[in-house]
Design a protein around this motif. Structure first.
Motif, PDB file in Angstrom:
ATOM      1  N   ILE A 105     -15.255  16.753  30.777  1.00 13.96           N
ATOM      2  CA  ILE A 105     -14.480  16.116  29.706  1.00 13.96           C
ATOM      3  C   ILE A 105     -14.227  14.648  30.025  1.00 13.96           C
ATOM      4  O   ILE A 105     -14.401  13.765  29.177  1.00 13.96           O
ATOM      5  CB  ILE A 105     -13.148  16.865  29.496  1.00 13.96           C
ATOM      6  CG1 ILE A 105     -13.408  18.255  28.897  1.00 13.96           C
ATOM      7  CG2 ILE A 105     -12.205  16.061  28.602  1.00 13.96           C
ATOM      8  CD1 ILE A 105     -12.175  19.144  28.855  1.00 13.96           C
ATOM      9  N   ALA A 106     -13.811  14.384  31.266  1.00 11.55           N
ATOM     10  CA  ALA A 106     -13.516  13.003  31.671  1.00 11.55           C
ATOM     11  C   ALA A 106     -14.766  12.140  31.613  1.00 11.55           C
ATOM     12  O   ALA A 106     -14.722  10.997  31.125  1.00 11.55           O
ATOM     13  CB  ALA A 106     -12.927  12.990  33.079  1.00 11.55           C
ATOM     14  N   TYR A 107     -15.881  12.657  32.094  1.00 13.26           N
ATOM     15  CA  TYR A 107     -17.119  11.874  32.109  1.00 13.26           C
ATOM     16  C   TYR A 107     -17.555  11.510  30.689  1.00 13.26           C
ATOM     17  O   TYR A 107     -17.963  10.376  30.433  1.00 13.26           O
ATOM     18  CB  TYR A 107     -18.215  12.651  32.826  1.00 13.26           C
ATOM     19  CG  TYR A 107     -19.519  11.891  32.930  1.00 13.26           C
ATOM     20  CD1 TYR A 107     -19.651  10.817  33.807  1.00 13.26           C
ATOM     21  CD2 TYR A 107     -20.613  12.235  32.131  1.00 13.26           C
ATOM     22  CE1 TYR A 107     -20.839  10.111  33.908  1.00 13.26           C
ATOM     23  CE2 TYR A 107     -21.801  11.534  32.221  1.00 13.26           C
ATOM     24  CZ  TYR A 107     -21.911  10.477  33.102  1.00 13.26           C
ATOM     25  OH  TYR A 107     -23.080   9.763  33.180  1.00 13.26           O
ATOM     26  N   ARG A 108     -17.465  12.455  29.778  1.00 14.58           N
ATOM     27  CA  ARG A 108     -17.826  12.152  28.384  1.00 14.58           C
ATOM     28  C   ARG A 108     -16.938  11.060  27.819  1.00 14.58           C
ATOM     29  O   ARG A 108     -17.420  10.165  27.114  1.00 14.58           O
ATOM     30  CB  ARG A 108     -17.721  13.420  27.535  1.00 14.58           C
ATOM     31  CG  ARG A 108     -18.838  14.421  27.765  1.00 14.58           C
ATOM     32  CD  ARG A 108     -18.918  15.399  26.599  1.00 14.58           C
ATOM     33  NE  ARG A 108     -17.684  16.159  26.435  1.00 14.58           N
ATOM     34  CZ  ARG A 108     -17.447  17.336  27.014  1.00 14.58           C
ATOM     35  NH1 ARG A 108     -18.373  17.874  27.816  1.00 14.58           N
ATOM     36  NH2 ARG A 108     -16.318  17.965  26.800  1.00 14.58           N
ATOM     37  N   ALA A 109     -15.646  11.134  28.104  1.00 12.34           N
ATOM     38  CA  ALA A 109     -14.724  10.132  27.562  1.00 12.34           C
ATOM     39  C   ALA A 109     -14.944   8.751  28.172  1.00 12.34           C
ATOM     40  O   ALA A 109     -14.952   7.734  27.471  1.00 12.34           O
ATOM     41  CB  ALA A 109     -13.283  10.580  27.780  1.00 12.34           C
ATOM     42  N   VAL A 110     -15.133   8.710  29.484  1.00 10.96           N
ATOM     43  CA  VAL A 110     -15.279   7.421  30.169  1.00 10.96           C
ATOM     44  C   VAL A 110     -16.594   6.728  29.803  1.00 10.96           C
ATOM     45  O   VAL A 110     -16.644   5.502  29.685  1.00 10.96           O
ATOM     46  CB  VAL A 110     -15.171   7.609  31.699  1.00 10.96           C
ATOM     47  CG1 VAL A 110     -15.560   6.337  32.441  1.00 10.96           C
ATOM     48  CG2 VAL A 110     -13.753   8.026  32.086  1.00 10.96           C
ATOM     49  N   ARG A 147     -20.175  11.611  39.578  1.00 15.28           N
ATOM     50  CA  ARG A 147     -21.016  11.353  38.407  1.00 15.28           C
ATOM     51  C   ARG A 147     -21.185   9.859  38.158  1.00 15.28           C
ATOM     52  O   ARG A 147     -22.258   9.399  37.771  1.00 15.28           O
ATOM     53  CB  ARG A 147     -20.407  12.018  37.165  1.00 15.28           C
ATOM     54  CG  ARG A 147     -20.421  13.538  37.216  1.00 15.28           C
ATOM     55  CD  ARG A 147     -19.641  14.120  36.049  1.00 15.28           C
ATOM     56  NE  ARG A 147     -19.377  15.535  36.238  1.00 15.28           N
ATOM     57  CZ  ARG A 147     -19.729  16.496  35.379  1.00 15.28           C
ATOM     58  NH1 ARG A 147     -20.372  16.184  34.263  1.00 15.28           N
ATOM     59  NH2 ARG A 147     -19.438  17.764  35.614  1.00 15.28           N
ATOM     60  N   LEU A 148     -20.126   9.091  38.365  1.00 19.17           N
ATOM     61  CA  LEU A 148     -20.182   7.659  38.073  1.00 19.17           C
ATOM     62  C   LEU A 148     -20.739   6.833  39.233  1.00 19.17           C
ATOM     63  O   LEU A 148     -21.462   5.858  39.012  1.00 19.17           O
ATOM     64  CB  LEU A 148     -18.787   7.150  37.719  1.00 19.17           C
ATOM     65  CG  LEU A 148     -18.191   7.612  36.389  1.00 19.17           C
ATOM     66  CD1 LEU A 148     -16.754   7.121  36.262  1.00 19.17           C
ATOM     67  CD2 LEU A 148     -19.027   7.119  35.198  1.00 19.17           C
ATOM     68  N   LEU A 149     -20.384   7.206  40.450  1.00 24.19           N
ATOM     69  CA  LEU A 149     -20.713   6.375  41.614  1.00 24.19           C
ATOM     70  C   LEU A 149     -21.892   6.902  42.423  1.00 24.19           C
ATOM     71  O   LEU A 149     -22.494   6.145  43.195  1.00 24.19           O
ATOM     72  CB  LEU A 149     -19.494   6.260  42.538  1.00 24.19           C
ATOM     73  CG  LEU A 149     -18.177   5.826  41.888  1.00 24.19           C
ATOM     74  CD1 LEU A 149     -17.062   5.831  42.909  1.00 24.19           C
ATOM     75  CD2 LEU A 149     -18.311   4.465  41.240  1.00 24.19           C
TER      76      LEU A 149
END
Length: 298
Positions: free
Chosen positions: A288-293, A98-100
């Motif tokens: 969950i992690a993506y929303r937080a980051v 999702r990020l990279l």
């Protein structure tokens, strides 16, 4: 009479000179203000550089079996390709992807989690992760500190705190600018409640999956209830430690307890052990992690 007239003339001249002086002072004062420009307070101040970068360019993961995708693909085996943190599976759409992006993620993400790891193992994992100088390190650890042979064998809260602080110091010594995302520990008591209805899951639990919580799964007497509540209380205390230690680091943020609060259902649990996240469960963790980051505020 003439003397009086002369005094009147002198008074009028004095008043005229005084008026000119006041006018000159006002003009000079106004000119001085223009020359100095607007007051300092009126000038816009530069925007501070945000401490948290919502789009880090590299990721390293540390932790335990959940981050290794244990029991998500095959029984009693790791499956890192479905890891919520660094996996490549399209079904999961991991945090790294999702990020990279799908193309960059394999070369810019590293998974150093180890199945069975406890918080005491985290400093060594941090050392390996820090060697890559990652821009983000994900942490999900602590479940195995509660999942012991008995409730009495759980890691004491003070030791858990000291070990996590050591892990953070280890990372900061080698990668001082790395951001850290800390996921909360899942609600293990809820996992017991969901999984105990499945006969196969209970047979797998007998192989040693989290005995302090899952042992004698059908027992609901006072002793069994006390044991499970003791483990549940310890998990909550561990999560408090994770928050307390993280908040002291300006480049650390948690999920705000989101993983612990997530209600894992049968579709989100491994159908081999009814305890670890399934592929669908891993995808939920990635969300969950993506929303937080990527949240603008921690």
């Amino acid at each position: 009479m003439r003397q009086g007239t002369e005094r009147g003339v002198r008074n009028r001249r004095h008043r005229a000179r005084a008026g000119l002086a006041v006018l000159a002072a006002a003009v000079l004062g106004a000119a001085g203000c223009d020359a100095a420009g607007p007051p300092e307070a009126a000038r816009p101040s530069p925007k501070p550089t945000p401490v948290w970068d919502t789009s880090p360019a590299s990721i390293a993961a540390v932790g335990d079996s959940i981050t290794r995708g244990f029991d998500a693909c095959t029984i009693l085996s790791d499956c890192p390709e479905v890891s919520w943190a660094t996996g490549s599976s399209a079904e999961v759409d991991s945090l790294a992807v999702r990020l990279l992006g799908e193309a960059r993620a394999p070369g810019r993400s590293w998974n150093y989690a180890v199945t069975g790891a406890r918080m005491a193992d985290l400093p060594a994992q941090m050392t390996r992760a820090a060697a890559h100088r990652p821009e983000l390190v994900t942490v999900m650890a602590g479940a195995n500190d509660a999942c012991r042979t008995s409730a009495d064998a759980m890691t004491p809260v003070a030791d858990f705190r000291a070990q996590f602080e050591e892990a953070m110091r280890t990372l900061r010594a080698k990668a001082p600018e790395a951001q850290v995302f800390v996921a909360s520990i899942p609600d293990l008591k809820r996992l017991w409640s969901e999984g105990r209805a499945d006969p196969l899951g209970k047979q797998v639990w007998k192989l040693g999956v989290c005995p302090s919580m899952l042992g004698d799964a059908d027992a609901v007497d006072a002793a069994a209830t006390l044991r499970r509540n003791t483990v549940d209380d310890r998990i909550r205390a561990y999560n408090e430690v994770l928050r307390d230690v993280c908040v002291k680091d300006r480049k650390c943020r948690t999920d705000g307890g989101a993983v612990h609060a997530f209600r894992f259902g049968t579709e989100q649990l491994s159908h081999w052990d009814w305890f670890h996240p399934s592929v669908d469960g891993q995808a939920r963790l990635a969300e969950i992690a993506y929303r937080a980051v990527t949240a603008r505020t921690g």
